[in-house]
Design a protein around this motif. Structure first.
Motif, PDB file in Angstrom:
ATOM      1  N   GLU A  89       0.955  -1.373   0.085  1.00  0.00           N
ATOM      2  CA  GLU A  89       0.040   0.109  -0.076  1.00  0.00           C
ATOM      3  C   GLU A  89       0.797   1.257  -0.054  1.00  0.00           C
ATOM      4  N   SER A  90       1.769   1.547   1.056  1.00  0.00           N
ATOM      5  CA  SER A  90       2.512   2.577   1.135  1.00  0.00           C
ATOM      6  C   SER A  90       3.919   2.006   1.550  1.00  0.00           C
ATOM      7  N   GLY A  91       4.899   2.810   1.120  1.00  0.00           N
ATOM      8  CA  GLY A  91       6.339   2.444   1.631  1.00  0.00           C
ATOM      9  C   GLY A  91       6.531   3.249   2.966  1.00  0.00           C
ATOM     10  N   ASN A  92       5.591   3.984   3.525  1.00  0.00           N
ATOM     11  CA  ASN A  92       5.955   4.880   4.525  1.00  0.00           C
ATOM     12  C   ASN A  92       5.140   3.920   5.840  1.00  0.00           C
ATOM     13  N   GLU A  93       5.987   3.664   6.753  1.00  0.00           N
ATOM     14  CA  GLU A  93       5.245   2.669   7.768  1.00  0.00           C
ATOM     15  C   GLU A  93       4.177   3.370   8.573  1.00  0.00           C
ATOM     16  N   VAL A  94       4.638   4.775   8.848  1.00  0.00           N
ATOM     17  CA  VAL A  94       3.648   5.402   9.637  1.00  0.00           C
ATOM     18  C   VAL A  94       2.107   5.738   8.697  1.00  0.00           C
ATOM     19  N   THR A  95       2.332   5.752   7.438  1.00  0.00           N
ATOM     20  CA  THR A  95       1.095   5.804   6.683  1.00  0.00           C
ATOM     21  C   THR A  95       0.389   4.589   6.711  1.00  0.00           C
ATOM     22  N   ARG A  97       0.797   2.244   9.318  1.00  0.00           N
ATOM     23  CA  ARG A  97       0.112   2.087  10.562  1.00  0.00           C
ATOM     24  C   ARG A  97      -1.436   3.021  10.991  1.00  0.00           C
ATOM     25  N   GLU A  98      -1.082   4.316  10.692  1.00  0.00           N
ATOM     26  CA  GLU A  98      -1.948   5.441  10.969  1.00  0.00           C
ATOM     27  C   GLU A  98      -3.236   5.512  10.025  1.00  0.00           C
ATOM     28  N   ILE A  99      -2.854   5.204   8.908  1.00  0.00           N
ATOM     29  CA  ILE A  99      -3.888   5.393   7.773  1.00  0.00           C
ATOM     30  C   ILE A  99      -4.756   4.192   7.264  1.00  0.00           C
ATOM     31  N   LEU A 100      -3.870   3.066   7.364  1.00  0.00           N
ATOM     32  CA  LEU A 100      -4.500   1.836   6.845  1.00  0.00           C
ATOM     33  C   LEU A 100      -4.511   0.716   7.789  1.00  0.00           C
ATOM     34  N   ASP A 101      -4.116   1.086   8.981  1.00  0.00           N
ATOM     35  CA  ASP A 101      -4.296   0.010   9.829  1.00  0.00           C
ATOM     36  C   ASP A 101      -3.576  -1.273   9.491  1.00  0.00           C
ATOM     37  N   ARG A 102      -2.454  -1.247   8.901  1.00  0.00           N
ATOM     38  CA  ARG A 102      -1.526  -2.089   8.471  1.00  0.00           C
ATOM     39  C   ARG A 102      -0.214  -2.263   9.540  1.00  0.00           C
ATOM     40  N   PHE A 103       0.276  -2.905   9.906  1.00  0.00           N
ATOM     41  CA  PHE A 103       1.306  -2.953  11.116  1.00  0.00           C
ATOM     42  C   PHE A 103       2.379  -3.784  10.571  1.00  0.00           C
ATOM     43  N   GLU A 104       2.586  -3.936   9.351  1.00  0.00           N
ATOM     44  CA  GLU A 104       3.939  -5.003   8.928  1.00  0.00           C
ATOM     45  C   GLU A 104       5.038  -3.719   8.765  1.00  0.00           C
ATOM     46  N   SER A 105       6.260  -3.852   9.510  1.00  0.00           N
ATOM     47  CA  SER A 105       7.186  -2.843   9.123  1.00  0.00           C
ATOM     48  C   SER A 105       7.948  -3.277   8.075  1.00  0.00           C
ATOM     49  N   ASN A 106       8.617  -2.273   7.388  1.00  0.00           N
ATOM     50  CA  ASN A 106       9.427  -2.288   6.234  1.00  0.00           C
ATOM     51  C   ASN A 106      10.354  -3.588   6.460  1.00  0.00           C
ATOM     52  N   ASP A 107      10.930  -3.683   7.620  1.00  0.00           N
ATOM     53  CA  ASP A 107      11.925  -4.798   7.729  1.00  0.00           C
ATOM     54  C   ASP A 107      11.012  -5.922   7.477  1.00  0.00           C
ATOM     55  N   LEU A 108       9.861  -6.197   7.993  1.00  0.00           N
ATOM     56  CA  LEU A 108       9.093  -7.588   7.906  1.00  0.00           C
ATOM     57  C   LEU A 108       8.916  -7.753   6.378  1.00  0.00           C
ATOM     58  N   ILE A 109       8.549  -6.718   5.792  1.00  0.00           N
ATOM     59  CA  ILE A 109       8.266  -6.769   4.126  1.00  0.00           C
ATOM     60  C   ILE A 109       9.623  -7.356   3.562  1.00  0.00           C
ATOM     61  N   ASP A 139       4.757  10.736  -0.110  1.00  0.00           N
ATOM     62  CA  ASP A 139       4.353   9.151   0.107  1.00  0.00           C
ATOM     63  C   ASP A 139       4.551   8.312  -1.054  1.00  0.00           C
ATOM     64  N   ALA A 140       3.955   8.866  -2.160  1.00  0.00           N
ATOM     65  CA  ALA A 140       4.111   7.775  -3.539  1.00  0.00           C
ATOM     66  C   ALA A 140       5.381   7.889  -3.676  1.00  0.00           C
ATOM     67  N   ILE A 141       6.314   8.994  -3.792  1.00  0.00           N
ATOM     68  CA  ILE A 141       7.845   8.534  -4.061  1.00  0.00           C
ATOM     69  C   ILE A 141       8.350   7.767  -3.143  1.00  0.00           C
ATOM     70  N   GLU A 142       8.124   7.785  -1.868  1.00  0.00           N
ATOM     71  CA  GLU A 142       8.746   6.951  -0.965  1.00  0.00           C
ATOM     72  C   GLU A 142       8.373   5.335  -1.108  1.00  0.00           C
ATOM     73  N   THR A 143       7.041   5.244  -1.552  1.00  0.00           N
ATOM     74  CA  THR A 143       6.612   3.948  -1.807  1.00  0.00           C
ATOM     75  C   THR A 143       7.151   3.470  -3.061  1.00  0.00           C
ATOM     76  N   LEU A 144       7.496   4.469  -4.206  1.00  0.00           N
ATOM     77  CA  LEU A 144       8.106   3.785  -5.381  1.00  0.00           C
ATOM     78  C   LEU A 144       9.698   3.563  -4.916  1.00  0.00           C
ATOM     79  N   ARG A 145      10.379   4.425  -4.110  1.00  0.00           N
ATOM     80  CA  ARG A 145      11.780   4.085  -3.640  1.00  0.00           C
ATOM     81  C   ARG A 145      11.771   2.492  -2.982  1.00  0.00           C
ATOM     82  N   PHE A 146      10.882   2.391  -2.132  1.00  0.00           N
ATOM     83  CA  PHE A 146      10.729   1.239  -1.447  1.00  0.00           C
ATOM     84  C   PHE A 146      10.528  -0.362  -2.235  1.00  0.00           C
TER      85      PHE A 146
END
Length: 184
Positions: A89-95, A97-109, A139-146
């Motif tokens: 969904e987003s490469g930003n962990e805060v986005t 967690r706080e917007i999407l209720d998804r709690f997977e960290s980038n490290d876990l992914i 946020d979109a650029i951070e997602t692209l980079r991730f």
């Protein structure tokens, strides 16, 4: 059943029977399992793989990052998975967690990505654009980079559609992106 979750699924035997019937009647080259969390129950997956690999058909399956474990990936590989897909969904962990209720960290992914790559399994990362964040472009650029860091076989993005009655729709209104739920 996975601890803490109630799941419903057809038995592996029934699924194999239905897939066999479909392919004998209509042919095809790939089975696509449109289940949000394919193989959540490891015991079910073990039984399924034992039966499915006899069909010798490649397949697509949707996973959750937390379920991309060595045990599951070995089974999926044995069964003949062609491509796995999971939503970042987003490469930003805060986005997430706080917007999407998804709690997977980038490290876990990244750990899951590493397991898929180890077993040479193609994978698709799914992303959402237009999220109600303060800096949607950032946020979109951070997602692209991730995505670039994870090197998926395929990246897929869709635009957020906030449906009335959902938490995210309320947030869209609260942030002033639309005047009311009726404008969605």
């Amino acid at each position: 059943m996975v601890k803490g979750f109630r799941t419903r699924s057809h038995s592996p035997e029934r699924m194999i029977e239905e897939i066999g019937e479909c392919f004998s009647n209509f042919k095809g080259e790939l089975v696509s399992f449109q289940d949000d969390i394919f193989g959540i129950d490891l015991e079910w997956l073990e039984r399924f793989v034992g039966l499915y690999k006899k069909l010798n058909l490649p397949f697509f399956a949707q996973l959750r990052p937390a379920l991309i474990t060595e045990d599951r990936v070995k089974l999926l590989k044995e069964a003949g998975i062609h491509i796995a897909s999971f939503a970042v969904e987003s490469g930003n962990e805060v986005t997430r967690r706080e917007i999407l209720d998804r709690f997977e960290s980038n490290d876990l992914i990244k750990k899951g990505v590493g397991i898929l790559q180890k077993y040479k399994i193609k994978f698709r990362m799914q992303n959402l654009l237009g999220l109600p964040v303060d800096d949607p472009l950032g946020d979109a650029i951070e997602t692209l980079r991730f995505n670039m860091e994870c090197k998926p076989t395929l990246s897929w993005a869709s635009e957020l559609q906030a449906y009335p009655g959902t938490k995210i729709a309320e947030l869209v209104v609260q942030k002033g992106l639309v005047k009311s739920i009726e404008d969605l």
